[in-house]
Design a protein around this motif. Sequence first.
Motif, PDB file in Angstrom:
ATOM      1  N   TRP A 148      29.846  18.839  47.599  1.00 49.44           N
ATOM      2  CA  TRP A 148      28.779  18.680  48.579  1.00 49.44           C
ATOM      3  C   TRP A 148      29.127  17.533  49.518  1.00 49.44           C
ATOM      4  O   TRP A 148      29.525  16.447  49.066  1.00 49.44           O
ATOM      5  CB  TRP A 148      27.441  18.381  47.890  1.00 49.44           C
ATOM      6  N   TRP A 213      22.589  14.974  45.983  1.00 48.35           N
ATOM      7  CA  TRP A 213      22.908  16.331  46.427  1.00 48.35           C
ATOM      8  C   TRP A 213      22.112  17.285  45.553  1.00 48.35           C
ATOM      9  O   TRP A 213      21.806  16.973  44.412  1.00 48.35           O
ATOM     10  CB  TRP A 213      24.405  16.608  46.279  1.00 48.35           C
ATOM     11  N   THR A 214      21.770  18.433  46.082  1.00 49.87           N
ATOM     12  CA  THR A 214      20.971  19.356  45.292  1.00 49.87           C
ATOM     13  C   THR A 214      21.859  20.090  44.276  1.00 49.87           C
ATOM     14  O   THR A 214      23.080  20.098  44.392  1.00 49.87           O
ATOM     15  CB  THR A 214      20.278  20.380  46.215  1.00 49.87           C
ATOM     16  N   ASP A 215      21.225  20.708  43.282  1.00 51.74           N
ATOM     17  CA  ASP A 215      21.986  21.620  42.441  1.00 51.74           C
ATOM     18  C   ASP A 215      21.993  22.985  43.135  1.00 51.74           C
ATOM     19  O   ASP A 215      21.227  23.237  44.049  1.00 51.74           O
ATOM     20  CB  ASP A 215      21.394  21.707  41.036  1.00 51.74           C
ATOM     21  N   ASN A 216      22.879  23.857  42.662  1.00 50.66           N
ATOM     22  CA  ASN A 216      23.050  25.123  43.376  1.00 50.66           C
ATOM     23  C   ASN A 216      21.806  25.999  43.334  1.00 50.66           C
ATOM     24  O   ASN A 216      21.630  26.857  44.205  1.00 50.66           O
ATOM     25  CB  ASN A 216      24.250  25.882  42.819  1.00 50.66           C
ATOM     26  N   GLU A 217      20.915  25.772  42.354  1.00 47.97           N
ATOM     27  CA  GLU A 217      19.702  26.592  42.283  1.00 47.97           C
ATOM     28  C   GLU A 217      18.791  26.353  43.467  1.00 47.97           C
ATOM     29  O   GLU A 217      17.984  27.195  43.830  1.00 47.97           O
ATOM     30  CB  GLU A 217      18.958  26.309  40.974  1.00 47.97           C
ATOM     31  N   SER A 241      32.402  26.593  46.055  1.00 49.78           N
ATOM     32  CA  SER A 241      32.783  26.469  44.643  1.00 49.78           C
ATOM     33  C   SER A 241      34.268  26.744  44.431  1.00 49.78           C
ATOM     34  O   SER A 241      34.956  27.278  45.301  1.00 49.78           O
ATOM     35  CB  SER A 241      31.961  27.444  43.801  1.00 49.78           C
TER      36      SER A 241
END
Length: 279
Positions: A148, A213-217, A241
């Motif tokens: 990210w 940073w956000t998680d992918n969800e 990814s």
Amino acid sequence: MLSPSHVSQFDSDGFVVLESLFSAAELAPLVAAATRIVADFDADKHRSVFRTDDRDEGRDDYFLDSAEGAYCFLEADALDADGNLNRDKALAINKIGHAMHASEPAYADFCRDNRIGDLLRALGQAEPQIRQTMYIFKQPGIGGEVRWHQDASYLISERGGVIGLWIALEAADRNNGCLWVQPGRHREDLREIYEIDWERRSGTLTTLNETPWTDNENALALEVPVGSVVAFHDHMPHFSSYNSSSRSRHAFTIHATARAAPWSERNWLQPRTAAPFLV
Ligand code: FE2
């Protein structure tokens, strides 16, 4: 080409997707030129790896020199413990960068396509100037994760001054390492900045704020067919990814500013000899 709703989506979300803007036939010269560049590349002479999990500590003179031409960077997982290639060279390259437009006619011609200049102007750039181009391979089985980040950390101008265009040379999906974004979060501040001390010819990545940073969800996967263009704001957090699939995911990227936009001396990307590449 770009409707008012596309422009307002770019402003509100920080990105816009133009599906299948280019045909596979129009993109074929870009793929062919990359194949030739890799065939000519001497992997024994230049063994510079591009990875994003080391806070950019692996950047070397070869990387800084790549601001002016088409330089090949290797995948970390394409080297064995002794530093030798563990596969065919053609399947070992992470990317070619960072001035394909300045040194290779196929990429210069593509950047001069009216659709590129029109798109950048429609998104607000007066006299668009190409600053950086890359051919990214995301090789099958080993294509490295790009963590990210916000592009403005690496291309220092004014807020929103840099627009990124990400062009799918092959279909991209979550299995072969498509782009992921965080819609609307381009309004947040810059989290990191990578600056060069030119006396030492060395860069430092500085954390400016600890916003996670956000998680992918909580992120959006931009799964797109070949020829699609993703345009995005320089503060848009994005990620791709590791590619553990058996398919590659080639992409060509362009970063541009308005001609009059500031360009910091602290930028790592300093083409010292080339004239401005206007489109
Ligand atoms: Fe990026």
